[in-house]
Design an enzyme around this catalytic site. Structure first.
Site, PDB file in Angstrom:
ATOM      1  N   ARG A  75       0.851  -1.207   0.000  1.00 10.97           N
ATOM      2  CA  ARG A  75       0.000   0.000   0.000  1.00 10.97           C
ATOM      3  C   ARG A  75       0.880   1.248   0.000  1.00 10.97           C
ATOM      4  NH1 ARG A  75      -1.531   1.962   4.465  1.00 10.97           N
ATOM      5  NH2 ARG A  75      -2.145   0.061   5.553  1.00 10.97           N
ATOM      6  N   TYR A 127     -16.673  15.460 -17.814  1.00 11.85           N
ATOM      7  CA  TYR A 127     -17.059  14.051 -17.769  1.00 11.85           C
ATOM      8  C   TYR A 127     -18.117  13.836 -16.666  1.00 11.85           C
ATOM      9  CZ  TYR A 127     -16.894   9.240 -16.290  1.00 11.85           C
ATOM     10  OH  TYR A 127     -17.264   7.995 -15.877  1.00 11.85           O
ATOM     11  N   ASP A 201      -7.443  17.665 -16.177  1.00 14.74           N
ATOM     12  CA  ASP A 201      -7.713  16.294 -16.609  1.00 14.74           C
ATOM     13  C   ASP A 201      -7.278  16.220 -18.073  1.00 14.74           C
ATOM     14  OD1 ASP A 201      -8.817  13.994 -17.693  1.00 14.74           O
ATOM     15  OD2 ASP A 201     -10.660  14.120 -16.521  1.00 14.74           O
ATOM     16  N   LYS A 226      -7.679   4.799 -20.374  1.00 16.59           N
ATOM     17  CA  LYS A 226      -7.898   5.221 -21.766  1.00 16.59           C
ATOM     18  C   LYS A 226      -6.601   5.093 -22.585  1.00 16.59           C
ATOM     19  CE  LYS A 226     -12.124   6.668 -20.420  1.00 16.59           C
ATOM     20  NZ  LYS A 226     -12.067   6.749 -18.982  1.00 16.59           N
TER      21      LYS A 226
HETATM   22  C1  PLP Z   1     -12.196  12.767 -19.101  1.00 15.23           C
HETATM   23  C2  PLP Z   1     -12.294  11.660 -18.096  1.00 15.23           C
HETATM   24  N1  PLP Z   1     -11.688  11.789 -16.907  1.00 15.23           N
HETATM   25  C3  PLP Z   1     -11.750  10.833 -15.977  1.00 15.23           C
HETATM   26  C4  PLP Z   1     -12.442   9.667 -16.180  1.00 15.23           C
HETATM   27  C5  PLP Z   1     -12.489   8.640 -15.104  1.00 15.23           C
HETATM   28  O1  PLP Z   1     -11.656   7.567 -15.410  1.00 15.23           O
HETATM   29  P1  PLP Z   1     -11.877   6.066 -14.878  1.00 15.23           P
HETATM   30  O2  PLP Z   1     -13.022   5.491 -15.622  1.00 15.23           O
HETATM   31  O3  PLP Z   1     -10.575   5.416 -15.159  1.00 15.23           O
HETATM   32  O4  PLP Z   1     -12.192   6.176 -13.440  1.00 15.23           O
HETATM   33  C6  PLP Z   1     -13.100   9.476 -17.419  1.00 15.23           C
HETATM   34  C7  PLP Z   1     -13.860   8.249 -17.743  1.00 15.23           C
HETATM   35  O5  PLP Z   1     -14.212   7.412 -17.002  1.00 15.23           O
HETATM   36  C8  PLP Z   1     -13.021  10.503 -18.379  1.00 15.23           C
HETATM   37  O6  PLP Z   1     -13.653  10.401 -19.544  1.00 15.23           O
HETATM   38  N1  LIG Z   2     -21.462   3.813 -15.743  1.00 19.50           N
HETATM   39  C1  LIG Z   2     -20.246   4.591 -15.731  1.00 19.50           C
HETATM   40  C2  LIG Z   2     -20.038   5.253 -17.045  1.00 19.50           C
HETATM   41  C3  LIG Z   2     -18.590   5.382 -17.355  1.00 19.50           C
HETATM   42  S1  LIG Z   2     -18.235   6.515 -18.675  1.00 19.50           S
HETATM   43  C4  LIG Z   2     -16.547   6.149 -19.044  1.00 19.50           C
HETATM   44  C5  LIG Z   2     -15.796   7.190 -19.784  1.00 19.50           C
HETATM   45  N2  LIG Z   2     -15.292   8.229 -18.966  1.00 19.50           N
HETATM   46  C6  LIG Z   2     -16.506   7.821 -20.929  1.00 19.50           C
HETATM   47  O1  LIG Z   2     -16.561   9.071 -21.014  1.00 19.50           O
HETATM   48  O2  LIG Z   2     -16.964   7.097 -21.800  1.00 19.50           O
HETATM   49  C7  LIG Z   2     -20.353   5.626 -14.645  1.00 19.50           C
HETATM   50  O3  LIG Z   2     -21.460   5.900 -14.187  1.00 19.50           O
HETATM   51  O4  LIG Z   2     -19.347   6.163 -14.213  1.00 19.50           O
END
Ligand code: PLP
Ligand SMILES: N[C@@H](CCSC[C@H](N)C(=O)O)C(=O)O
Length: 414
Positions: A75, A127, A201, A226
């Site tokens: 950890r 997001y 981000d 991603k």
């Molecule tokens: C722009 C952006 N930031 C952060 C996240 C969060 O990433 P994660 O799904 O790996 O938690 C996402 C998608 O999930 C995203 O599209």
């Molecule tokens: N059910 C998920 C959706 C994840 S979206 C993942 C990604 N960031 C995108 O933009 O496609 C949630 O509720 O987080």
């Protein structure tokens, strides 16, 4: 009470901090640096060509006084994690980098730097999961969140004040692909609010196309799920910061909360990031062709590689390319649904940055957690289709889209 944001609290509480600072800036082109892992980051008796996976929770010590080896417990630190953190720090030109369990964890760790009574200025096109976590801290943690149009630096500046702790930017935004002047905003925030941190981000661009720490941000984070990993076979978050002080604060939270990435996922991330350059080049060149095709069909396309993008010039000053995520409007939710469902090669999935191409409707999928009335208030079009372009042959991708448009009843131009 211990102040968790003080550096002394962090250093005194960790036996094996395994500091993953990159002491040198990239010496070669980024595409080259991505492939070459610093072999000194992990001591390996056998000169393994691939960084070993240290799949262990704990480490044997030689004495009982707590002054033992570099690592005591995974950890707190793990050699495989150190290897990927050192590599990411180099790639992001960060003083220090951390890898955590998901992109949302990365934001969660950063948000622990904000105390009750402090304020966050964030975008209004962000997001869905980011919006959800910001809503949580504003409802339960006594933090005020201002959502503003970050394409207009004056709107950000209007909300800055003595309580501002974070300015949180996405550029390009998910899903409307809007651009924020990261350089200009960072400069003004630092002039007006020395206590505030600019956080970006950078998931959509990846460090290959945009370096936000060099543009003036204090912290850059990514969903490593991603582009950085690129194959949708792991979840990860990556955080890079510009100063040791912020690095100590972030490390404290990661060790205290146990949010660091596990050894096997660290290894997968390290393997994936080596091919980031070649993947991004191909995905981006495909995306440019697809954006041109859709625009020629008379559709409203959001992509910073198109001259019609309102911030085409600004984006070109910030990043070395437009990336491979674009969105477009059809003017009709039903038509959009039929197009998405008519695609065969484009997979209907959330996420982006993978080698295979994806299609989705943000308002029904990735951004469905934003209440409908807020989506409307923020002018997020319900008919919006988002495309995440992969490395397939572009002709196949365009043919599949053409077919999906036709089947859906859209009058395709020859
Ligand atoms: C722009 C952006 N930031 C952060 C996240 C969060 O990433 P994660 O799904 O790996 O938690 C996402 C998608 O999930 C995203 O599209
Ligand atoms: N059910 C998920 C959706 C994840 S979206 C993942 C990604 N960031 C995108 O933009 O496609 C949630 O509720 O987080």
């Amino acid at each position: 009470m211990v102040d968790i944001t003080s550096a002394s609290a962090s250093s005194s509480s960790a036996v094996s901090p395994a500091v993953s600072a990159a002491s040198t800036r990239p010496a070669y082109h980024l595409a080259t640096e991505l492939v070459h892992i610093d072999s000194d980051a992990v001591k390996d008796n056998y000169n393994a060509a691939s960084v070993p996976i240290y799949q262990t929770a704990t480490f044997k010590q030689h004495n009982a006084d707590g002054s033992g080896g570099e690592y005591d417990y995974s950890r707190s630190g793990n050699p495989t994690r150190t290897a990927v953190e050192v590599h990411m720090a180099k790639i992001m030109a960060a003083e220090r980098a951390f890898v955590v369990s998901t992109g949302m964890t990365a934001l969660d760790v950063i948000l622990r730097l904000v105390k009750s009574g402090q304020e966050i200025v964030a975008g209004d096109d962000i997001y869905g999961g980011t919006n959800r976590l910001l809503t949580y801290v504003s409802q339960f943690n006594g933090v005020r969140v201002h959502n503003v149009d970050t394409t207009d630096p004056r709107k950000v500046e209007e909300k800055l004040g003595p309580n501002t702790r974070l300015v949180l930017l996405e550029s390009p935004t998910n899903p409307l692909i809007k651009i924020a002047d990261i350089r200009g905003i960072s400069q003004r925030v630092h002039e007006l609010c020395p206590q505030a941190l600019v956080v970006v981000d950078n998931t959509m661009m990846s460090p290959y196309l945009q370096n936000t720490l060099e543009l003036g941000a204090d912290i850059e984070y990514h969903s490593g799920t991603k582009y950085l990993s690129g194959h949708h076979d792991l979840m990860a978050g990556v955080i890079g910061c510009r100063t040791k002080e912020v690095g100590d604060q972030l490390y404290f939270v990661i060790n205290a909360s146990g949010s660091g990435l596990g050894p096997f996922d660290c290894w997968l991330l390290l393997r994936g990031v080596k091919t980031l350059g070649i993947r991004m080049e191909k995905q981006q060149s495909n995306a440019i062709l697809i954006a041109d095709f859709l625009e020629a069909q008379g559709l409203r396309v959001h992509f910073p590689g198109l001259k019609s993008h309102p911030q085409y010039d600004l984006h070109a000053q910030l990043a070395s390319g437009p990336g491979a995520v674009l969105s477009f409007e059809t003017g009709d939710v039903g038509l959009s649904e039929r197009i998405v469902e008519g695609a065969r090669l484009w997979g209907i999935s959330v996420s982006f940055g993978c080698v295979n191409s994806l299609i989705s409707m943000p308002c029904k999928m990735s951004h469905a957690s934003i209440p409908a009335e807020i989506r409307k208030q923020r002018q997020l079009p319900e008919d919006l289709i988002r495309l995440c372009v992969g490395i397939e042959h572009p002709e196949d991708l365009i043919n599949d889209l053409t077919n999906a448009l036709r089947v859906a009843g859209f009058p395709v131009k020859a």
